[in-house]
Motif scaffolding. Structure first.
Motif, PDB file in Angstrom:
ATOM      1  N   LEU A   1     -37.209  38.037   1.055  1.00 62.86           N
ATOM      2  CA  LEU A   1     -37.199  38.349   2.476  1.00 62.86           C
ATOM      3  C   LEU A   1     -36.007  37.708   3.170  1.00 62.86           C
ATOM      4  O   LEU A   1     -35.356  38.319   4.021  1.00 62.86           O
ATOM      5  N   ALA A   2     -35.694  36.454   2.779  1.00 61.10           N
ATOM      6  CA  ALA A   2     -34.569  35.742   3.386  1.00 61.10           C
ATOM      7  C   ALA A   2     -33.251  36.442   3.076  1.00 61.10           C
ATOM      8  O   ALA A   2     -32.385  36.580   3.944  1.00 61.10           O
ATOM      9  N   VAL A   3     -33.096  36.883   1.812  1.00 60.93           N
ATOM     10  CA  VAL A   3     -31.864  37.569   1.423  1.00 60.93           C
ATOM     11  C   VAL A   3     -31.748  38.903   2.144  1.00 60.93           C
ATOM     12  O   VAL A   3     -30.666  39.277   2.639  1.00 60.93           O
ATOM     13  N   MET A   4     -32.861  39.647   2.212  1.00 60.18           N
ATOM     14  CA  MET A   4     -32.842  40.934   2.908  1.00 60.18           C
ATOM     15  C   MET A   4     -32.542  40.749   4.390  1.00 60.18           C
ATOM     16  O   MET A   4     -31.811  41.524   4.997  1.00 60.18           O
ATOM     17  N   GLN A   5     -33.116  39.684   4.972  1.00 62.47           N
ATOM     18  CA  GLN A   5     -32.876  39.405   6.382  1.00 62.47           C
ATOM     19  C   GLN A   5     -31.415  39.047   6.618  1.00 62.47           C
ATOM     20  O   GLN A   5     -30.814  39.435   7.622  1.00 62.47           O
ATOM     21  N   MET A   6     -30.817  38.312   5.675  1.00 63.32           N
ATOM     22  CA  MET A   6     -29.409  37.934   5.789  1.00 63.32           C
ATOM     23  C   MET A   6     -28.524  39.169   5.777  1.00 63.32           C
ATOM     24  O   MET A   6     -27.487  39.218   6.430  1.00 63.32           O
ATOM     25  N   GLN A   7     -28.926  40.179   4.999  1.00 63.69           N
ATOM     26  CA  GLN A   7     -28.149  41.409   4.939  1.00 63.69           C
ATOM     27  C   GLN A   7     -28.258  42.207   6.238  1.00 63.69           C
ATOM     28  O   GLN A   7     -27.362  42.969   6.575  1.00 63.69           O
ATOM     29  N   ARG A   8     -29.353  42.012   6.971  1.00 66.23           N
ATOM     30  CA  ARG A   8     -29.545  42.762   8.210  1.00 66.23           C
ATOM     31  C   ARG A   8     -28.995  42.017   9.419  1.00 66.23           C
ATOM     32  O   ARG A   8     -28.488  42.627  10.348  1.00 66.23           O
ATOM     33  N   GLU A   9     -29.113  40.696   9.425  1.00 65.08           N
ATOM     34  CA  GLU A   9     -28.740  39.893  10.584  1.00 65.08           C
ATOM     35  C   GLU A   9     -27.641  38.910  10.212  1.00 65.08           C
ATOM     36  O   GLU A   9     -27.788  38.147   9.255  1.00 65.08           O
ATOM     37  N   PRO A  10     -26.519  38.905  10.929  1.00 64.15           N
ATOM     38  CA  PRO A  10     -25.432  37.970  10.612  1.00 64.15           C
ATOM     39  C   PRO A  10     -25.889  36.523  10.751  1.00 64.15           C
ATOM     40  O   PRO A  10     -26.334  36.098  11.823  1.00 64.15           O
ATOM     41  N   LYS A  11     -25.790  35.779   9.674  1.00 62.82           N
ATOM     42  CA  LYS A  11     -26.160  34.372   9.703  1.00 62.82           C
ATOM     43  C   LYS A  11     -25.539  33.679   8.495  1.00 62.82           C
ATOM     44  O   LYS A  11     -25.158  34.317   7.516  1.00 62.82           O
ATOM     45  N   GLY A  12     -25.406  32.375   8.569  1.00 64.54           N
ATOM     46  CA  GLY A  12     -24.865  31.594   7.459  1.00 64.54           C
ATOM     47  C   GLY A  12     -23.383  31.295   7.639  1.00 64.54           C
ATOM     48  O   GLY A  12     -22.765  31.608   8.652  1.00 64.54           O
ATOM     49  N   LEU A  13     -22.791  30.688   6.607  1.00 63.77           N
ATOM     50  CA  LEU A  13     -21.394  30.260   6.641  1.00 63.77           C
ATOM     51  C   LEU A  13     -20.466  31.419   6.301  1.00 63.77           C
ATOM     52  O   LEU A  13     -20.603  32.053   5.262  1.00 63.77           O
ATOM     53  N   LEU A  14     -19.502  31.676   7.169  1.00 66.55           N
ATOM     54  CA  LEU A  14     -18.496  32.721   6.972  1.00 66.55           C
ATOM     55  C   LEU A  14     -17.163  32.049   6.670  1.00 66.55           C
ATOM     56  O   LEU A  14     -16.656  31.271   7.480  1.00 66.55           O
ATOM     57  N   ARG A  15     -16.598  32.358   5.500  1.00 72.16           N
ATOM     58  CA  ARG A  15     -15.318  31.767   5.088  1.00 72.16           C
ATOM     59  C   ARG A  15     -14.209  32.805   5.273  1.00 72.16           C
ATOM     60  O   ARG A  15     -14.269  33.884   4.685  1.00 72.16           O
ATOM     61  N   VAL A  16     -13.198  32.426   6.069  1.00 73.07           N
ATOM     62  CA  VAL A  16     -12.106  33.335   6.416  1.00 73.07           C
ATOM     63  C   VAL A  16     -10.783  32.614   6.195  1.00 73.07           C
ATOM     64  O   VAL A  16     -10.660  31.418   6.462  1.00 73.07           O
ATOM     65  N   THR A  17      -9.783  33.352   5.708  1.00 70.00           N
ATOM     66  CA  THR A  17      -8.430  32.807   5.618  1.00 70.00           C
ATOM     67  C   THR A  17      -7.470  33.766   6.309  1.00 70.00           C
ATOM     68  O   THR A  17      -7.695  34.981   6.336  1.00 70.00           O
ATOM     69  N   ALA A  18      -6.400  33.192   6.894  1.00 67.15           N
ATOM     70  CA  ALA A  18      -5.409  33.992   7.618  1.00 67.15           C
ATOM     71  C   ALA A  18      -4.087  33.234   7.626  1.00 67.15           C
ATOM     72  O   ALA A  18      -4.062  32.011   7.468  1.00 67.15           O
ATOM     73  N   PRO A  19      -2.965  33.942   7.808  1.00 65.89           N
ATOM     74  CA  PRO A  19      -1.672  33.268   7.947  1.00 65.89           C
ATOM     75  C   PRO A  19      -1.690  32.321   9.155  1.00 65.89           C
ATOM     76  O   PRO A  19      -2.391  32.569  10.137  1.00 65.89           O
ATOM     77  N   VAL A  20      -0.888  31.258   9.072  1.00 65.37           N
ATOM     78  CA  VAL A  20      -0.994  30.166  10.041  1.00 65.37           C
ATOM     79  C   VAL A  20      -0.777  30.627  11.479  1.00 65.37           C
ATOM     80  O   VAL A  20      -1.673  30.522  12.320  1.00 65.37           O
TER      81      VAL A  20
END
Length: 288
Positions: free
Chosen positions: A81-100
């Protein structure tokens, strides 16, 4: 996993004391449930259920096994249920990289706005001009600029950028204004990590090797050198637009501008892209 086979069926039967009701709950047949429970008893070499034509009851061993397995089944259901809920609702740590520089000027402000909309998301933003491997570094989204190299990654175009060749008025007053690409050979060119500039001449792409006294992998440093009158520079619009508008810099060789380049959100080809990553890409696309 062999140790799990038949457990869900056994717990379902034990909870309602009925193979028929358990089969309906699991969305399968009575025969299938009975077969799975019998196989479980055979593997454990113990009788878990007393079966009669009218009812089903737990044996002493069955009660002990049920007490333990019920917690496991409930834990599995909660995890799913937690995994399915995560797929439906944005939550948790988001890791992003970009040029400076682009990340500081554009991605970071948008990411902060994104976090206001999604309070259950946290952000790890890595600003670097290195091209990081998404899988090795556990990155959800990479922002890439310009022309993408062939890869197995998925790319969504967020917007585009324009390269400009610029100089300060003082530099042009001292050294003249280049009118043709071949004129660059007589000028000081401020060089980044690559020693060639890209142009479009008579509809065709042309890469031209340039030279100069200064080489630096920082766009801001090259911009400042250009403002100081030390040479010509080719930089994307987000570096030079303000200076062009103010007159601090002047565009040259405008007739040879290359076509606009893409600004991309890149991610691994996973059909089950997390809701947080999907929402962030959509937010950036709308914002750009």
């Amino acid at each position: 996993m062999a140790g799990w086979q038949g457990v869900s069926e056994f717990v379902a039967v034990a909870e309602v004391n009925s193979f028929t009701v358990a089969a309906k709950k699991l969305g399968t047949s009575v025969v299938q449930v009975s077969r799975k429970v019998s196989a479980l008893e055979q593997r454990l070499d113990v009788k878990l259920l007393h079966r009669t034509t009218r009812n089903v009851a737990l044996t002493e061993a069955g009660q002990l096994y049920f007490d333990q397995c019920k917690q496991l089944v409930e834990g599995l259901e909660e995890a799913e249920l937690a995994v399915m809920q995560m797929q439906r609702e944005p939550k948790g740590l988001l890791r992003v990289t970009a040029p400076v520089t682009f990340g500081e000027q554009h991605i970071a402000p948008l990411a902060h706005e994104f976090l206001k909309h999604y309070p259950q998301v946290s952000l790890d933003l890595n600003l670097t001009n290195q091209t990081l491997d998404l899988v090795d570094n556990g990155i959800d989204i990479a922002i890439r600029l310009g022309r993408l190299k062939d890869s197995s990654l998925i790319a969504k175009r967020l917007g585009d950028r324009q390269l400009y060749v610029c100089a300060s008025p003082d530099y042009l007053a001292q050294h003249g204004t280049p009118e043709h690409l071949d004129d660059l050979a007589a000028h000081q060119c401020l060089i980044s990590a690559m020693d060639y500039w890209r142009f479009r001449e008579q509809g065709n792409e042309r890469s031209l090797r340039v030279s100069g006294r200064i080489r630096c992998n920082s766009g801001l440093a090259l911009l400042n050198a250009c403002k100081a009158g030390l040479g010509l520079v080719q930089l994307p619009d987000y570096y030079v637009q303000e200076s062009l508008h103010s007159g601090e810099l002047v565009e040259v060789l405008a007739n040879y501008r290359d076509t606009r380049e893409g600004i991309w959100a890149v991610f691994t080809p996973n059909r089950n892209l997390s809701a947080k990553a999907r929402a962030f890409v959509e937010f950036l696309a709308i914002s750009f």
